[in-house]
Scaffold this active site. Structure first.
Site, PDB file in Angstrom:
ATOM      1  N   GLU A  47      -5.622  52.270 -29.557  1.00 32.17           N
ATOM      2  CA  GLU A  47      -6.324  52.631 -30.786  1.00 32.17           C
ATOM      3  C   GLU A  47      -6.898  54.034 -30.596  1.00 32.17           C
ATOM      4  O   GLU A  47      -7.460  54.297 -29.537  1.00 32.17           O
ATOM      5  CB  GLU A  47      -7.474  51.664 -31.104  1.00 32.17           C
ATOM      6  CG  GLU A  47      -8.043  51.915 -32.487  1.00 32.17           C
ATOM      7  CD  GLU A  47      -9.157  50.933 -32.880  1.00 32.17           C
ATOM      8  OE1 GLU A  47      -9.594  50.139 -32.029  1.00 32.17           O
ATOM      9  OE2 GLU A  47      -9.581  50.988 -34.029  1.00 32.17           O
ATOM     10  N   HIS A  84     -18.605  41.340 -29.879  1.00 36.36           N
ATOM     11  CA  HIS A  84     -17.940  42.220 -30.853  1.00 36.36           C
ATOM     12  C   HIS A  84     -16.419  42.196 -30.659  1.00 36.36           C
ATOM     13  O   HIS A  84     -15.668  41.974 -31.613  1.00 36.36           O
ATOM     14  CB  HIS A  84     -18.483  43.642 -30.698  1.00 36.36           C
ATOM     15  CG  HIS A  84     -17.874  44.651 -31.621  1.00 36.36           C
ATOM     16  ND1 HIS A  84     -18.474  45.067 -32.779  1.00 36.36           N
ATOM     17  CD2 HIS A  84     -16.703  45.333 -31.553  1.00 36.36           C
ATOM     18  CE1 HIS A  84     -17.703  45.957 -33.386  1.00 36.36           C
ATOM     19  NE2 HIS A  84     -16.614  46.142 -32.655  1.00 36.36           N
ATOM     20  N   GLU A  85     -15.984  42.418 -29.426  1.00 36.75           N
ATOM     21  CA  GLU A  85     -14.533  42.472 -29.174  1.00 36.75           C
ATOM     22  C   GLU A  85     -13.899  41.107 -29.431  1.00 36.75           C
ATOM     23  O   GLU A  85     -12.817  41.009 -29.977  1.00 36.75           O
ATOM     24  CB  GLU A  85     -14.228  42.937 -27.745  1.00 36.75           C
ATOM     25  CG  GLU A  85     -14.850  44.279 -27.359  1.00 36.75           C
ATOM     26  CD  GLU A  85     -14.633  45.390 -28.360  1.00 36.75           C
ATOM     27  OE1 GLU A  85     -13.571  45.426 -28.997  1.00 36.75           O
ATOM     28  OE2 GLU A  85     -15.565  46.225 -28.518  1.00 36.75           O
ATOM     29  N   HIS A 123     -13.395  40.460 -33.110  1.00 33.91           N
ATOM     30  CA  HIS A 123     -12.263  41.200 -33.686  1.00 33.91           C
ATOM     31  C   HIS A 123     -10.987  40.354 -33.721  1.00 33.91           C
ATOM     32  O   HIS A 123     -10.067  40.674 -34.470  1.00 33.91           O
ATOM     33  CB  HIS A 123     -11.973  42.454 -32.850  1.00 33.91           C
ATOM     34  CG  HIS A 123     -12.667  43.703 -33.320  1.00 33.91           C
ATOM     35  ND1 HIS A 123     -12.729  44.068 -34.641  1.00 33.91           N
ATOM     36  CD2 HIS A 123     -13.289  44.706 -32.635  1.00 33.91           C
ATOM     37  CE1 HIS A 123     -13.375  45.228 -34.746  1.00 33.91           C
ATOM     38  NE2 HIS A 123     -13.731  45.636 -33.547  1.00 33.91           N
ATOM     39  N   GLU A 142     -14.413  47.296 -38.612  1.00 34.57           N
ATOM     40  CA  GLU A 142     -15.568  47.670 -37.791  1.00 34.57           C
ATOM     41  C   GLU A 142     -16.899  47.320 -38.439  1.00 34.57           C
ATOM     42  O   GLU A 142     -17.798  46.787 -37.782  1.00 34.57           O
ATOM     43  CB  GLU A 142     -15.502  49.150 -37.410  1.00 34.57           C
ATOM     44  CG  GLU A 142     -14.287  49.526 -36.549  1.00 34.57           C
ATOM     45  CD  GLU A 142     -14.152  48.703 -35.268  1.00 34.57           C
ATOM     46  OE1 GLU A 142     -15.114  47.997 -34.893  1.00 34.57           O
ATOM     47  OE2 GLU A 142     -13.073  48.759 -34.639  1.00 34.57           O
TER      48      GLU A 142
HETATM   49  N1  0A1 Z   1     -12.056  49.281 -31.732  1.00 35.68           N
HETATM   50  C1  0A1 Z   1     -12.956  49.386 -30.628  1.00 35.68           C
HETATM   51  C2  0A1 Z   1     -13.437  50.723 -30.280  1.00 35.68           C
HETATM   52  C3  0A1 Z   1     -12.457  51.758 -29.923  1.00 35.68           C
HETATM   53  C4  0A1 Z   1     -12.112  52.703 -30.852  1.00 35.68           C
HETATM   54  C5  0A1 Z   1     -11.311  53.765 -30.543  1.00 35.68           C
HETATM   55  C6  0A1 Z   1     -10.856  53.848 -29.271  1.00 35.68           C
HETATM   56  O1  0A1 Z   1     -10.099  54.916 -28.933  1.00 35.68           O
HETATM   57  C7  0A1 Z   1     -10.051  55.958 -29.834  1.00 35.68           C
HETATM   58  C8  0A1 Z   1     -11.183  52.916 -28.320  1.00 35.68           C
HETATM   59  C9  0A1 Z   1     -11.979  51.851 -28.668  1.00 35.68           C
HETATM   60  C10 0A1 Z   1     -14.212  48.635 -30.966  1.00 35.68           C
HETATM   61  O2  0A1 Z   1     -14.651  48.672 -32.111  1.00 35.68           O
HETATM   62  O3  0A1 Z   1     -14.782  48.041 -30.091  1.00 35.68           O
HETATM   63 ZN    ZN Z   2     -14.992  47.185 -33.183  1.00 36.60          ZN
END
Ligand code: 0A1
Ligand code: ZN
Length: 883
Positions: A137, A313-314, A317, A336
């Site tokens: 991501e 949180h993770e 998701h 998010e």
């Molecule tokens: N989605 C993850 C956070 C995350 C976002 C971007 C990243 O690389 C650009 C890495 C991690 C979360 O919300 O925890």
């Molecule tokens: Zn997140």
């Protein structure tokens, strides 16, 4: 298109602006992905087999050209339906691979070569300590192989990993393990299969020599899920709290949302090199080690709290993000904002709800409000970006969560849950938009959120002003509320928003005459309350029901009354903050004339008495009392001043702390004594609250300037049996000119030199010291053997903390702080542009400061913009900040 105002000599090419309104569905879908990794630190070969199918929803005339994203890798071969393509059959450039589709359905095989060990950006496949890991991501997958790297292309993945058995005994990817096989030459192979279609940003691979801690969770339908946490060897004893948090999060999601985990295995891997906090890859979450590893002697209460919320949180998701994902990156808040709201509510249920709300609001005010009022302001659902990694912002996350929270407040718990159920029923397995989420809420409840939707498209923090009028004869109270949002970059005209405002009317005896949630929809709106027997004191925007600034400041008498009597705990705290801000802001203004902070503050006895009442009120929980004692921070005060004088703010706040310390000395001494604990450390919320109150007491006692209390801090440091008490003591010593400071810092260094997570606390602490030699110390610490610009945690701990959490020294009038910082950002830009860009915001605050500082800050931004090979990431932030 972005206007080409001046000839840009500094960048070879202008970064392209991507716009939300330009979204089109992909012409081709990819249904299955087979990946084979032959892992090698220098040269990993990736073979992919992709089954393409024309998208029935494709835009007409989309053409038959297939365009795949790909960056920083060597293309070895391409074949379609088993036939290798000749070089003339495809085009490859720095960012893409293009070829013509032979039909509506075909299979493409691609071989690429990448170099994990040279990957300093930490996007795609890279090496962290002894392990290989991935971060995809937002757009990291295109650094692994050529692909349609966009979240609305969802496929099932089968992943084969080949690696040396000795150095990589552990081989992980998403889904279920299909087979493990020994190969020749000391290599072995694992095959993983993920049955759930997912976008490529949720792909993950980990391989290395890692230790594993194992547990299990029995789901609501009676299935056993194996839970594993992988860490560097030696850290096995630091995973208990993360594991416990995971199990509690799994249970909470079943109880509160009716959502069950959907595979038989859930893996977490902790790595030391990570750009962000953690990543929700399907069934293989990858974490920054600092949000997993914790023991009583290495982690503070705050660390435990963060671990609990990030693990949750993770995990959350898995449904809000993975099962239902985003159609495009403009919809990032879909997953998010919702997932932050979910983790905040989880923490509220696990701990003290009011204290959790206070902390969440503090975070919103410290991070999001300044963003929304500055050059980087953007809506919760942005309209454009140059680099999507720059949009993992406080607005998308924290304000996004507030928007979900308001829907929860407007619909009530039951109505909200009906909307959530409909959302998952409608969209499971899909990539959708924020609008789809709101529509599910509307349809499930028969409401219209047309006006409410503006929260997604309008940037800026609304400012509310209220006015009350009591009619003793009619026994009515008329409340008039006006809302206004200032223009933000690119968005001059603002509309009135719908928001729920919780209010209470209190009688002078503390009785609650009325508690109600009102639905504000107009620019100016009147509410009439009847049967109000006496002139009430208003408790406005209770529980921070709407994420707004409130411009009305009640009288000091009313604020003191609310501090002691409001039936809404959040607003008790809020009244104290408002009271303190008012005193401090006025004193900072007066300090300009006299240069004497004590004089500028004048008589603050009434405020101290109100604090005393809170401190000694045993009916209030200790964590709350501790929060209520803490004055608004220097940055928060800056936000309310134009221009802000960082030195004056520092002096005045310190003087206030001294006055409070002296006035409440007896009570603080009692709190310090009475809250000592003889029990073994436990991270639970009640024990943490007790420690927090004791810490606040120590810090105010030291603020009196009496050397006995600095001695007391040193004593606490020497005898501490847990990290919370140790850090509290060290934080007090850190600002002192006292031999105890050197002793404690040296002790900390030698105690934790080999613990990469803990030593970051030592770096940060020194970077945050208010002492005037801090910049020199920070420069020196850059040469410390444990420091490296290649590790994001190290950079954030030392360099980031200096700019983000040391207002006094970063803004020192000669500009040396700015210059040092810009140098580091440019150095970092060549290694890790994503992290460089995320750290750049402090220089963009130049509008807040006097002309001298502003000019110096802008000069540094311009110096960054003139850098050779400036990344798109840093260019976007610096160019928007300087404008
Ligand atoms: N989605 C993850 C956070 C995350 C976002 C971007 C990243 O690389 C650009 C890495 C991690 C979360 O919300 O925890
Ligand atoms: Zn997140």
């Amino acid at each position: 298109m972005r206007k080409n105002k001046e000839k840009d000599h500094f960048m070879s090419e202008q970064p392209q602006v991507i716009r939300r309104e330009d979204y089109t569905a992909p012409a081709f879908l990819i249904e299955t992905v087979e990946l084979v990794f032959d892992l090698d630190r220098e040269a990993t070969t990736v073979t992919s087999r992709l089954s393409f199918k024309a998208n029935p929803d494709r835009a007409t005339g989309a053409g038959d050209q297939v365009v795949l994203d790909g960056e920083d890798m060597k293309l070895l071969s391409v074949a379609i339906d088993g036939t290798a393509l000749a070089a003339s059959d495809y085009q490859v450039d720095a960012t893409s691979l293009k070829f013509n589709a032979p039909s509506d359905q075909f299979v493409v095989e691609i071989q690429t070569r990448i170099s994990p060990v040279n990957n300093t950006r930490l996007e795609g496949l890279y090496v962290s300590q002894s392990a290989y890991c991935t971060q995809c991501e937002a757009e990291g997958f295109r650094r692994i192989t050529y692909f349609q790297d966009r979240p609305d292309v969802m496929a099932t993945y089968r992943v084969t990993i080949n690696a040396p058995r000795d150095s990589c005994p552990v081989l992980l990817s998403n889904g279920n393990l299909v087979s493990s096989t020994d190969l020749d030459d000391g290599r072995h192979q694992a095959v993983w299969d993920d049955p759930f279609p997912k976008p490529c940003y949720l792909f993950a691979l980990v391989a290395g020599d890692l230790a594993c801690v194992e547990d299990s969770f029995n789901t609501m339908t009676g299935r056993d899920v194996a839970l594993r946490i992988f860490v560097e060897h030696g850290n096995e004893d630091s995973c208990d709290y993360a594991m416990d948090s995971l199990k509690r999060a799994m249970k909470w999601d079943e109880d509160v949302y009716g959502l069950e985990y959907d595979l038989d295995l859930f893996n977490i891997v902790a790595v030391s090199d990570f750009n962000m906090g953690a990543m929700e890859n399907k069934s293989l979450n990858v974490f920054n080690a600092k949000y997993i590893l914790a023991k009583s002697d290495t982690a503070t209460d705050t660390d435990f709290e963060l671990i609990e919320s990030i693990v949750a949180h993770e995990y959350f998701h898995n449904w809000s993000g993975n099962r239902v994902t985003c159609r495009d990156w403009f919809q990032l808040s879909l997953k998010e904002g919702l997932t932050v709201f979910r983790d905040q509510e989880f923490s509220s249920d696990e701990r003290s709800r009011p204290v959790q709300r206070i902390k969440d609001v503090q975070r919103l005010r410290a991070g999001q409000f300044p963003e929304d009022g500055g050059p980087l302001a953007h809506p919760v659902r942005p309209d454009s970006y140059m680099e999507i990694n720059n949009f993992y912002t406080a607005t998308v996350y924290q304000k996004g969560a507030e928007v979900i929270r308001m829907m929860h407040t407007l619909l009530g718990t039951k109505g909200y849950r009906k909307g959530i159920d409909l959302y998952f029923e409608r969209h499971d397995g899909q990539a959708v938009t924020c609008d789809d989420f709101v529509r599910a809420m509307e349809d499930a409840n028969g409401v219209n959120f047309d006006q409410f939707r503006l929260w997604y498209s309008q940037s800026g923090t609304p400012n509310l002003v209220w006015n009350g009028e009591y009619d003793a004869k009619q026994q009515t109270y008329r409340l008039t509320i006006e809302q206004k949002t200032e223009p933000t970059p690119g968005q001059v005209i603002k509309s009135d928003l719908q928001m729920p405002i919780k209010i209470g009317l209190l009688g002078r005896d503390g009785d609650e005459l009325l508690a109600q949630t009102i639905d504000l929809t107009l620019g100016k709106q009147e509410f009439l309350f009847e049967d109000i027997a006496q002139e009430p004191v208003v408790s406005f925007n209770r529980d921070f029901s709407a994420p707004v600034n409130v411009g009305t400041t009640p009288s000091h008498d009313d604020l003191a009354f609310l501090m002691g009597n409001d039936t809404d705990a959040f607003n008790r705290w809020e009244a104290g903050q408002k009271y303190a801000s008012d005193l401090l802001i006025n004193a900072v203004k007066a300090f300009g004339q006299s240069g004497n902070a004590d004089e500028a503050l004048g008589d603050v006895d009434a405020f101290c008495n109100a604090l005393r009442a809170t401190l000694t009120n045993d009916d209030l929980d200790k964590a709350f009392r501790a929060q209520a004692m803490i004055l608004p921070g220097e940055a928060m005060l800056s936000e309310q001043l134009q221009p802000a004088d960082p030195e004056a703010i520092y002096q005045v706040r310190q003087a206030m702390r001294r006055k409070i310390g002296l006035s409440l000395q007896d009570e603080f001494e009692a709190a310090y004594r009475n809250n000592a604990s003889n029990d073994a450390y436990s991270p639970d919320a009640t024990s943490a609250g007790q420690r927090a109150l004791r810490s606040v007491a120590l810090s105010y006692l030291a603020a009196t300037g009496e050397s006995v209390f600095v001695d007391l801090a040193l004593e606490q440091y020497r005898t501490a049996d847990n990290m919370t008490d140790r850090m509290t003591a060290l934080m007090v010593l850190n600002d002192q000119d006292h031999p105890g400071r050197d002793e404690a810092l040296a002790d900390f260094e030698s105690r934790f030199a080999s613990n990469t997570v803990v030593i970051d606390k030592w770096f940060s602490l020194q970077a945050m010291s208010s002492r005037t030699d801090t910049l020199a110390q920070v420069k020196k610490l850059m040469d410390h053997p444990a420091f490296t610009m290649r590790n994001p945690n190290k950079v954030r701990a030392l360099v980031g903390a200096f700019a983000m959490a040391n207002q006094r020294n970063f803004h020192v009038a000669d500009g040396s702080g700015y210059r040092f910082y810009a140098d580091r950002l440019m150095e970092l830009d060549d290694l890790n542009p994503q992290v460089a860009a995320r750290l750049a915001a402090p220089l963009g605050k130049w509008r807040k400061f006097d002309e001298g500082r502003a000019a110096k800050m802008k000069a540094e931004l311009n110096r960054i913009l003139a850098k050779e090979n400036l990344s798109r990431d840093l260019y976007e932030i610096a160019s928007k900040s300087v404008a």
